[in-house]
Every structure is written in structure tokens, then in C-alpha cells.
Scaffold this active site. Structure first.
Site: not given
Length: 255
Positions: A46, A57
Site C-alpha cells: 500500500e 492515521d
């Protein structure tokens, strides 16, 4: 056949995917990381698109993205870097980022660029399912870029099954409702992972968030087809050894 489908169809053991922020630790690290991860057994990779406000995140990935932006990384540079390795890269690459970055770049321009460098799918967590289905599904399918949806412990059975119908790659099962890299163990997600497993979905499922150790990989893989490792990998490539040495040492635990 899409490269991702080949990976899942041919898998003998748990799928191990690695996330990294493009442009970290250095602007020119992207191809080095991809080459080294490929050499050390990553099943797919990824590629994170750095963004100024990455809501999903945790601190580790936020910091790496912030450094990548300071290094000058943007989508144009990233596609140039991926173009340089497209002819010999053998591992599927999945782009992961935030929708605002794609809108600023241009949605169709993004999809054309993805196809030209061999991208096997796109994860854009903040593009709602309904908006994707109504406005962008045709474009993604036109350019043959599978859209990878995220599900969480709060996602209903009805919605998960709708996502399964719309998907053509894999489904990303977020193991908790918090951000990446939090301190909760993956074992706490067992009831949720068992619930997903019971639905017998047509698409493969990959577990992400809170995957750090080989034990975590083995645990999650009881219920899903594999895992994504992000924060632990980014921490590993911060070490003082060379990038290649850090990656080789890190991957040796998992593959």
C-alpha cells in the site's frame, strides 16, 4: 485478471501487505522501499499518499506523512517515481490516500495515472460509499481501478454486504474504530472478525490497524485472508541501518 485477484487466488499462507508513506524517509525512497519489500516477500504494497490532515492515521503515520510533504512529495512526483519501476515491479501496488488530494489532482487524471503505472486498487477512506456508487463507480470501472472499501466494528451487516456487492478487489477490515497504531491488542477484535467471517463474503478480507507482530498476523489470519502492517513498518525503517537492511530485518519476522 487483476494482480490483486491473482495474489488472493494463489495464496498458500496468510497475505502480508505493507503500508508506507511515499516520500518517507526521503523523497526518493519510494522505489527503494517497493523493490526491497518485493525482494523480502510482501504480497502486496500500500503506497500512502501524504496528506496534511490524515484523520484515520495515528501519530506514526501522521509524522511520516508530514515529513514526506516537507520532503516535497506530491501525486505528480509519486506517479513519476512509480512510472520508473512499472516495467519490472511484480508485486501489486495499492494507492491509499484522502479524497481531497484526488479532487485537487483531478479524479480522472488520477485514475488514468494509476492505470498507466499498473496500480491494482485504490483505498480512499473518506469517499462515502453512496457518493462513490452514485458519482464515481463508472469512472473507476472505466479505468479498471478497483475501489477498496473499509469496514469497521460499527459497520452493519447490511452495509457490509452492500460493500461486498460493489467491491472488486478486497475489503479492508479496520480492526478498531480508533486511528492506526493505537495500543489496543488485535485480540480485542475477535468478536468483530468472527462476525465478518460468518457472512461468507465473496471478496477477500484483509485486516488492518493494530497488526505489529507475527502473533498478530497469525491471530487475524484465523478469520480473514491476511493483514496490512503500517505503523510498525514505518517505525522499523527509522532505524540507523540502511533502508534495505531495516526492511530485510523487519520482513524476516513475517515471511
Amino acid at each position: 485478471m487483476n494482480k490483486l485477484k491473482k495474489v488472493f487466488n494463489n495464496k498458500e499462507n496468510s497475505i502480508v501487505s505493507i503500508y508506507f508513506s511515499a516520500g518517507f524517509p526521503n523523497l526518493d525512497s519510494t522505489s527503494k522501499i517497493i523493490k526491497s519489500l518485493t525482494a523480502n516477500g510482501a504480497d502486496f504494497i500500500e503506497v500512502g499518499i501524504p496528506f496534511s490532515d490524515p484523520l484515520a492515521d495515528g501519530p506514526t503515520i501522521q509524522e511520516s506523512g508530514s515529513i514526506a510533504l516537507k520532503n516535497g512529495m506530491n501525486l505528480s512526483i509519486l506517479f513519476d517515481q512509480l512510472n520508473e519501476i512499472k516495467d519490472f515491479n511484480t508485486v501489486p501496488l495499492v494507492m491509499m490516500g484522502y479524497w481531497n488530494s484526488i479532487l485537487q489532482f483531478g479524479v480522472e487524471r488520477f485514475l488514468i495515472s494509476c492505470k498507466s503505472v499498473g496500480i491494482a486498487g485504490a483505498i480512499l477512506p473518506d469517499l462515502p460509499l453512496e457518493v462513490y456508487d452514485r458519482e464515481y463507480k463508472v469512472l473507476f470501472e472505466k479505468h479498471e481501478i478497483p475501489f477498496i472499501f473499509l469496514i469497521s466494528p460499527q459497520t452493519s451487516e447490511e452495509r457490509i454486504k452492500k460493500i461486498d456487492q460493489l467491491s472488486n478487489g478486497f475489503i479492508y477490515a479496520v480492526s478498531s474504530s480508533s486511528t492506526t497504531g493505537n495500543k489496543n491488542g488485535i485480540e480485542s477484535a475477535e468478536p468483530y472478525l468472527k462476525r465478518i467471517q460468518s457472512y461468507q463474503l465473496k471478496n477477500p478480507i484483509v485486516t488492518g490497524f493494530n497488526i505489529k507482530t507475527k502473533k498478530d498476523v497469525e491471530f487475524a489470519s484465523q478469520f480473514t485472508d491476511g493483514v496490512v502492517i503500517g505503523s510498525a513498518f514505518i517505525n522499523a525503517i527509522k532505524k540507523n541501518a540502511s533502508l534495505e537492511e531495516n526492511i530485510s530485518e523487519f520482513m524476516s519476522e513475517y515471511k
